[in-house]
Each structure stands twice: as structure tokens, then as C-alpha cells.
Design an enzyme around this catalytic site. Sequence first.
Site, PDB file in Angstrom:
ATOM      1  N   SER A  76     -14.543  -1.616  -3.089  1.00  0.00           N
ATOM      2  CA  SER A  76     -14.963  -2.238  -1.828  1.00  0.00           C
ATOM      3  C   SER A  76     -13.777  -2.306  -0.866  1.00  0.00           C
ATOM      4  CB  SER A  76     -15.500  -3.644  -2.093  1.00  0.00           C
ATOM      5  OG  SER A  76     -14.492  -4.416  -2.703  1.00  0.00           O
ATOM      6  N   ASP A  94      -7.448  -0.286 -10.545  1.00  0.00           N
ATOM      7  CA  ASP A  94      -7.102  -1.697 -10.583  1.00  0.00           C
ATOM      8  C   ASP A  94      -5.601  -1.780 -10.336  1.00  0.00           C
ATOM      9  OD1 ASP A  94      -8.241  -4.253 -10.783  1.00  0.00           O
ATOM     10  OD2 ASP A  94      -7.136  -4.566 -12.636  1.00  0.00           O
ATOM     11  N   TRP A 110      -1.705  -3.720   4.844  1.00  0.00           N
ATOM     12  CA  TRP A 110      -2.752  -4.608   4.324  1.00  0.00           C
ATOM     13  C   TRP A 110      -2.203  -5.325   3.082  1.00  0.00           C
ATOM     14  CZ3 TRP A 110      -4.887  -3.539  -0.610  1.00  0.00           C
ATOM     15  CH2 TRP A 110      -4.521  -2.301  -1.157  1.00  0.00           C
ATOM     16  N   GLY A 111      -2.932  -6.327   2.627  1.00  0.00           N
ATOM     17  CA  GLY A 111      -2.550  -7.048   1.408  1.00  0.00           C
ATOM     18  C   GLY A 111      -1.080  -7.453   1.423  1.00  0.00           C
ATOM     19  N   PHE A 112      -0.403  -7.172   0.321  1.00  0.00           N
ATOM     20  CA  PHE A 112       1.007  -7.562   0.187  1.00  0.00           C
ATOM     21  C   PHE A 112       1.964  -6.545   0.819  1.00  0.00           C
ATOM     22  CE2 PHE A 112      -1.035  -9.550  -3.674  1.00  0.00           C
ATOM     23  CZ  PHE A 112      -0.886 -10.880  -3.272  1.00  0.00           C
ATOM     24  N   HIS A 172       3.014   2.687  -5.614  1.00  0.00           N
ATOM     25  CA  HIS A 172       2.379   2.709  -6.933  1.00  0.00           C
ATOM     26  C   HIS A 172       1.136   3.613  -6.901  1.00  0.00           C
ATOM     27  CE1 HIS A 172       0.728  -0.393  -4.412  1.00  0.00           C
ATOM     28  NE2 HIS A 172      -0.214  -0.752  -5.257  1.00  0.00           N
ATOM     29  N   ARG A 173       0.405   3.527  -5.795  1.00  0.00           N
ATOM     30  CA  ARG A 173      -0.808   4.353  -5.666  1.00  0.00           C
ATOM     31  C   ARG A 173      -0.442   5.827  -5.475  1.00  0.00           C
ATOM     32  NH1 ARG A 173      -2.785   1.173  -2.517  1.00  0.00           N
ATOM     33  NH2 ARG A 173      -3.699   0.001  -4.241  1.00  0.00           N
TER      34      ARG A 173
HETATM   35  P1  IMP Z   1      -7.646  -4.980  -7.088  1.00  0.00           P
HETATM   36  O1  IMP Z   1      -6.996  -3.723  -7.531  1.00  0.00           O
HETATM   37  O2  IMP Z   1      -8.824  -4.725  -6.240  1.00  0.00           O
HETATM   38  O3  IMP Z   1      -7.883  -5.946  -8.212  1.00  0.00           O
HETATM   39  O4  IMP Z   1      -6.702  -5.747  -6.081  1.00  0.00           O
HETATM   40  C1  IMP Z   1      -5.396  -6.009  -6.265  1.00  0.00           C
HETATM   41  C2  IMP Z   1      -4.868  -6.750  -5.063  1.00  0.00           C
HETATM   42  O5  IMP Z   1      -3.478  -6.453  -5.007  1.00  0.00           O
HETATM   43  C3  IMP Z   1      -5.445  -6.304  -3.718  1.00  0.00           C
HETATM   44  O6  IMP Z   1      -6.529  -7.068  -3.323  1.00  0.00           O
HETATM   45  C4  IMP Z   1      -4.269  -6.535  -2.780  1.00  0.00           C
HETATM   46  O7  IMP Z   1      -4.223  -7.877  -2.377  1.00  0.00           O
HETATM   47  C5  IMP Z   1      -3.093  -6.235  -3.686  1.00  0.00           C
HETATM   48  N1  IMP Z   1      -2.699  -4.826  -3.568  1.00  0.00           N
HETATM   49  C6  IMP Z   1      -2.947  -3.802  -4.405  1.00  0.00           C
HETATM   50  N2  IMP Z   1      -2.405  -2.664  -3.938  1.00  0.00           N
HETATM   51  C7  IMP Z   1      -1.825  -2.983  -2.774  1.00  0.00           C
HETATM   52  C8  IMP Z   1      -1.115  -2.220  -1.809  1.00  0.00           C
HETATM   53  O8  IMP Z   1      -0.925  -0.992  -1.900  1.00  0.00           O
HETATM   54  N3  IMP Z   1      -0.662  -2.905  -0.760  1.00  0.00           N
HETATM   55  C9  IMP Z   1      -0.853  -4.239  -0.593  1.00  0.00           C
HETATM   56  N4  IMP Z   1      -1.503  -5.002  -1.450  1.00  0.00           N
HETATM   57  C10 IMP Z   1      -1.995  -4.361  -2.553  1.00  0.00           C
END
Ligand code: IMP
Length: 183
Positions: A8, A64, A138-140, A166-167
Site C-alpha cells: 500500500s 518488509d 518519505w518516512g525516515f 537498503h532497497r
Molecule cells: P513496512 O516495510 O511497510 O513494514 O514499513 C516499514 C516502515 O519503515 C515504513 O512505513 C517507513 O516508515 C520506514 N521505511 C522503510 N523503508 C524506508 C525508506 O526507504 N525510507 C524511509 N522510511 C522507510
Amino acid sequence: MKIYFVSSNKHKYIEFRRILKDVIDINWINADYLEPQSDNLIDVAITSAKWFSHYIEEPFFLEDAGLFIDSLGGFPGVYSSYVFKRLGNNGVLKLLDGVENRSARFVSVIALHIGGRITIFEGVVEGTISEEIRGGGWGFDPIFIPNESNGKTYGELGENKDLFSHRGRSATKLRDFIGRLVA
Ligand code: IMP
């Protein structure tokens, strides 16, 4: 090759599309799913992929990810999504107020389901948590500084984030794997 990506999270989709575009044609399934309780990203990814395999016959993958902060005992880790929603970047910076050891790692675990089998691809990046919010993303993104980025946060790197992230690492392994399959 066409592969479905289940998430999502639009930001993840955009990053995967960018990194994989030469080899994989991604079809995004914008769906939320209930993640199992576990302290391990690989377990979460495998269990989620098994669950989805009952609904999707075509090849698909999901991811994840988590941010693991050493001085907080690896927190938020598997709870990253929840912690981001509840505390945000300011909350995490507050938790680290006055803390000298700011080392952290970002981990991405991809579970690919293809031909009835699940294969895992992991990407890990060591880094530190910044003293303040810097850049967009976005996010962190605005508080994570990968070790090799000359002090720039993910948020300050723009699309170059993929070279350090990491991605970027997990997706490159997936791309090479699919590349070998279709060769
Ligand atoms: P999930 O993989 O959907 O469980 O989410 C992990 C959470 O880690 C995300 O909702 C983000 O808040 C954070 N996150 C994961 N990857 C990234 C990134 O590449 N940048 C910033 N935040 C990340």
C-alpha cells in the site's frame, strides 16, 4: 518480464519501479495486508507472501523493511511503520536526544513468489541517525544518513538514494535473479 508488487506504499512502488525498470515490468497491486507478529523481517515477509500466494497466481513480490537503531536495542525494527505513524521523525530524534551512539541500519527484505517457491533477497545499509531533520523524501528519509553518502540523509539524496539504500541493494539482487531466469 511482468511481476506484481504488493504494497500500500506508493513510495516503495516508485523506488522499485525505478531500480528494476530495465529488467522487470512491475504491476502494482495497491493493497494493505495484516502483517504477522514477529521480531524478524524475514518471517514477516515469508508469512505475508505465503498468505498472498492463495490469491495471486502470477509471480509477485512484497517487501518488509525496518530501521534498527543500536542505542535503542534495535527499535523500532519490525515496528517501524507503526512508530513512524505514532512518533514521526521528531519523536525518534527526541528518543535520541543527548545520545552519543547514533548508529543504525536500514534493512529491506523482499519475498519473491514465483513458480510456487518463495525466494528472499535482503539489503542492509549501515548508517547513523541525523541530529535534525534534513531533506525531503518519505518516512525516515530525512533522518537516516547512510555511511557512504558524505553525510547526506536519504532525504537529501533524491533519486541517488537508490545507489545507497537498503532497497537499492535488495532490489538489485532481485533484478539479477530475474535477469538470470529470463536470459
Ligand atoms: P513496512 O516495510 O511497510 O513494514 O514499513 C516499514 C516502515 O519503515 C515504513 O512505513 C517507513 O516508515 C520506514 N521505511 C522503510 N523503508 C524506508 C525508506 O526507504 N525510507 C524511509 N522510511 C522507510
